[in-house]
Design a protein around this motif. Structure first.
Motif, short mmCIF file in Angstrom:
data_model
loop_
_atom_site.label_atom_id
_atom_site.label_comp_id
_atom_site.label_asym_id
_atom_site.label_seq_id
_atom_site.Cartn_x
_atom_site.Cartn_y
_atom_site.Cartn_z
N ILE A 374 42.60 38.25 48.54
CA ILE A 374 42.11 40.03 47.98
C ILE A 374 42.39 39.25 46.39
CG2 ILE A 374 42.50 41.89 46.83
CD1 ILE A 374 43.45 43.62 50.26
N VAL A 375 43.56 38.88 46.06
CA VAL A 375 43.61 38.20 44.62
C VAL A 375 43.01 37.02 44.88
CG1 VAL A 375 45.67 38.14 42.66
CG2 VAL A 375 45.65 39.80 44.25
N TRP A 376 43.66 35.94 45.77
CA TRP A 376 42.99 34.65 45.08
C TRP A 376 41.73 34.83 45.02
CZ3 TRP A 376 46.32 33.01 42.36
CH2 TRP A 376 47.87 33.24 42.67
N ALA A 377 41.03 35.18 46.71
CA ALA A 377 39.34 34.86 46.78
C ALA A 377 38.69 35.24 45.09
CB ALA A 377 39.13 35.39 48.31
N ARG A 378 38.79 36.45 44.74
CA ARG A 378 38.26 36.43 43.47
C ARG A 378 38.47 35.84 42.02
NH1 ARG A 378 36.97 39.11 38.58
NH2 ARG A 378 39.09 38.68 39.03
N TRP A 379 39.63 35.04 42.45
CA TRP A 379 40.16 34.46 41.19
C TRP A 379 39.10 33.02 40.97
CZ3 TRP A 379 42.38 34.80 36.82
CH2 TRP A 379 43.19 34.29 36.12
N LEU A 380 39.85 32.65 42.49
CA LEU A 380 39.48 31.09 42.31
C LEU A 380 37.66 30.71 42.84
CD1 LEU A 380 42.47 30.89 43.03
CD2 LEU A 380 41.74 28.38 44.99
N GLY A 381 37.10 32.05 43.57
CA GLY A 381 35.58 31.90 43.11
C GLY A 381 35.05 32.01 41.82
N LYS A 382 36.14 33.02 40.66
CA LYS A 382 35.61 33.15 38.88
C LYS A 382 36.27 31.58 38.84
CE LYS A 382 37.39 34.53 35.23
NZ LYS A 382 38.19 36.20 34.53
N LYS A 383 36.55 30.48 39.07
CA LYS A 383 37.60 29.57 38.84
C LYS A 383 36.61 28.05 39.30
CE LYS A 383 41.20 30.72 36.47
NZ LYS A 383 41.11 30.23 35.24
N VAL A 384 36.40 28.55 40.39
CA VAL A 384 34.73 27.13 41.01
C VAL A 384 33.45 27.83 40.18
CG1 VAL A 384 36.03 26.54 42.99
CG2 VAL A 384 34.60 28.83 42.70
N ALA A 385 33.33 28.74 39.87
CA ALA A 385 32.04 28.87 39.15
C ALA A 385 32.74 28.37 37.77
CB ALA A 385 31.75 29.99 38.68
N MET A 386 33.57 29.33 37.30
CA MET A 386 33.53 28.24 35.93
C MET A 386 33.63 26.43 35.91
SD MET A 386 34.13 30.39 33.09
CE MET A 386 33.25 31.27 34.55
N LYS A 387 33.89 25.73 37.18
CA LYS A 387 33.98 24.33 37.19
C LYS A 387 32.30 23.78 36.34
CE LYS A 387 36.72 22.24 39.91
NZ LYS A 387 37.74 21.47 39.34
N VAL A 388 32.11 24.84 37.42
CA VAL A 388 30.52 24.36 37.45
C VAL A 388 29.67 24.40 36.56
CG1 VAL A 388 28.02 25.07 38.79
CG2 VAL A 388 30.19 25.05 40.15
N LEU A 389 29.79 25.28 35.68
CA LEU A 389 29.57 25.86 34.21
C LEU A 389 30.35 25.21 33.80
CD1 LEU A 389 29.00 29.40 34.41
CD2 LEU A 389 27.57 28.47 34.60
N GLY A 390 30.85 24.07 33.37
CA GLY A 390 31.79 22.85 32.75
C GLY A 390 32.59 23.75 31.76
N ASN A 391 32.92 24.98 31.55
CA ASN A 391 34.03 25.51 31.34
C ASN A 391 35.60 25.62 31.44
OD1 ASN A 391 35.47 27.70 29.76
ND2 ASN A 391 34.16 29.04 29.48
N GLU A 392 35.89 23.95 30.52
CA GLU A 392 36.57 23.19 31.17
C GLU A 392 38.04 24.42 31.13
OE1 GLU A 392 37.81 19.98 29.52
OE2 GLU A 392 36.01 18.37 30.64
N GLU A 393 38.23 24.90 30.27
CA GLU A 393 39.17 26.28 29.79
C GLU A 393 38.81 26.88 30.47
OE1 GLU A 393 42.96 27.67 27.49
OE2 GLU A 393 41.50 25.71 27.31
#
Length: 438
Positions: A374-393
């Motif tokens: 529940i916690v990790w899936a939504r969080w890591l989904g957000k993180k991989v989206a940021m990787k695709v967008l090039g938002n390193e921070e």
């Protein structure tokens, strides 16, 4: 011959009884997109929301109706737990990364609740905290040290519970102590999924359900994704199938072992019984290898009790009977209580036993939640989206590794060894019980 569940016991999740999933129109397959996503659970929907809102053309594919897998079948406990203990994490990754992993769990839990509140997702959240029971004095001391670490290093409200005070939290004589942490809460997982589904559709993501991905291949231009409805060209591919990974990605399937996690729901209980058994209406688990997790229903009317199933096919009666036995071990007065629901979903175990982000060619993976999705899936989904967008921070995460978990030896998709592992864990738990002290 294995007995199946009685007709009187529903095999669908208790959560589905009062959750209406949005009806998605069948969308035309679009031949090109910026990002293709495989898997429509919390991870895939989280990534789709972030990417679509950032202006990316997103297509998400799920082999069944979106959200009918683990994301709406779990226990609704927003724990963000990490299976390895802190000492094990330090041994494997060093002190700094181990502490970062534990700290990120706290940040992910806070971010989940910010998302729920900001997006007005009505998912029956209960901010009650969690109690973890210790089976013997040694484990109780381990929980005491962990509570001190959480409080002193991470600023989490956490404290140990000595044996004389256990009944303040749970009406059971099974535990020799325990730990309370107030940053773990409960919710209705199907309603969270339904809310995320509505948000993703409204954000402009193209959602394809009952549209299995058959295979994919990376090349210089991106990724070619073959689906039941035809081929798609995408610049990037996000894979987040977790315990439901099938043959579309044999490389990943050799690294993730699907394990059944089953939950039973009792018939409604009188309020005075619930007050005695779960006086603070918290989320609960314990220190056994064959871990059991349990909680009151959001309306406080009954108990939901879960644990690893141990079977690999069919829907046999034995795992339900086993959970009833363990429920009675915890609460002897419920030995003859009626069961209204018994259902299972698949969680993904792997050799590292912590959630992971990793890449392979033009595909980015977010997976391996080991039962705490529940916690990790939504969080890591957000993180991989940021990787695709090039938002390193915003993409930075202690769970982002430069390599995948190792393949499981002699495993090609059929978890033949699950009953063996289950039996080993059961023996360990019996020895633990034998070490109990007064």
């Amino acid at each position: 011959m294995k007995q199946s569940l009685p007709i009187s016991i529903k095999s669908t999740p208790y959560w589905w009884d009062d959750c209406i999933f949005p009806q998605l129109p069948e969308r035309q397959l679009e031949k090109t997109c910026d990002v293709a996503i495989v898997g429509g659970g919390y991870t895939g929907l989280s990534a789709a929301i972030e990417l679509a809102r950032a202006g990316k053309h997103v297509q998400l594919f799920d082999r069944q109706m979106i959200g009918r897998a683990a994301s709406s079948r779990n226990g609704g406990m927003a724990s963000g737990s990490i299976r390895p203990g802190r000492n094990d994490l330090i041994r494997r990754f060093g002190t700094d990364r181990a502490n970062d992993i534990l700290a990120e769990g706290h940040a992910a839990r806070q971010d989940l609740w910010r998302f729920i509140e900001a997006e007005n997702v009505n998912c029956d959240g209960t901010h009650t905290g969690a109690f973890e029971g210790a089976m013997n004095a040694e484990e109780n001391e381990d929980l005491r040290r962990h509570a001190d670490f959480l409080k002193e290093r991470l600023g989490i409200e956490a404290y140990s519970v000595d044996r004389p005070d256990v009944h303040d939290y749970i009406g059971s004589d099974l535990y020799r102590g325990g730990m309370v942490r107030m940053d773990i809460h409960g919710l209705q997982p199907a309603k969270l999924l339904a809310g995320m589904l509505r948000i993703a559709a409204a954000s402009g993501a193209v959602l394809h359900e009952n549209a299995a991905v058959l295979n994919f291949a990376s090349d210089a231009a991106g990724v070619r994704v073959s689906t039941q409805r035809g081929q798609v060209r995408a610049k990037k591919l996000i894979i987040c199938t977790d315990g439901y990974t099938d043959g579309f990605d044999p490389w990943l399937r050799r690294r993730l072992v699907p394990v059944r996690s089953r939950i039973i729901a009792t018939e409604p209980l009188p309020k005075q019984v619930m007050d005695r058994l779960m006086p603070k209406r918290m989320m609960y688990d314990d220190t056994r290898k064959l871990s059991y997790y349990y909680r009151p229903a959001p309306d406080g009317s009954r108990i939901l009790f879960g644990g690893r199933d141990g079977t690999t096919e069919g829907d046999p009666l034995a795992p339900t009977a086993h959970l009833r036995t363990e429920l009675a071990r915890l609460f002897p007065e419920l030995a003859n209580i009626g069961i209204t629901h018994s259902w299972f979903g698949y969680v993904a175990m792997h050799r590292d036993m912590i959630p992971r982000i990793f890449s392979r060619d033009n595909a980015i993976y977010a997976t391996g939640y080991c039962g705490s999705g529940i916690v990790w899936a939504r969080w890591l989904g957000k993180k991989v989206a940021m990787k695709v967008l090039g938002n390193e921070e915003q993409a930075r995460s202690a769970f982002d590794f430069d390599h995948a978990p190792k393949a499981v030896p002699l495993y090609r998709g059929r978890p033949w060894f699950i009953p063996i592992v289950y039996s080993m864990y059961a023996r360990h738990d019996r020895r633990t019980l034998q070490r109990r002290t007064t």
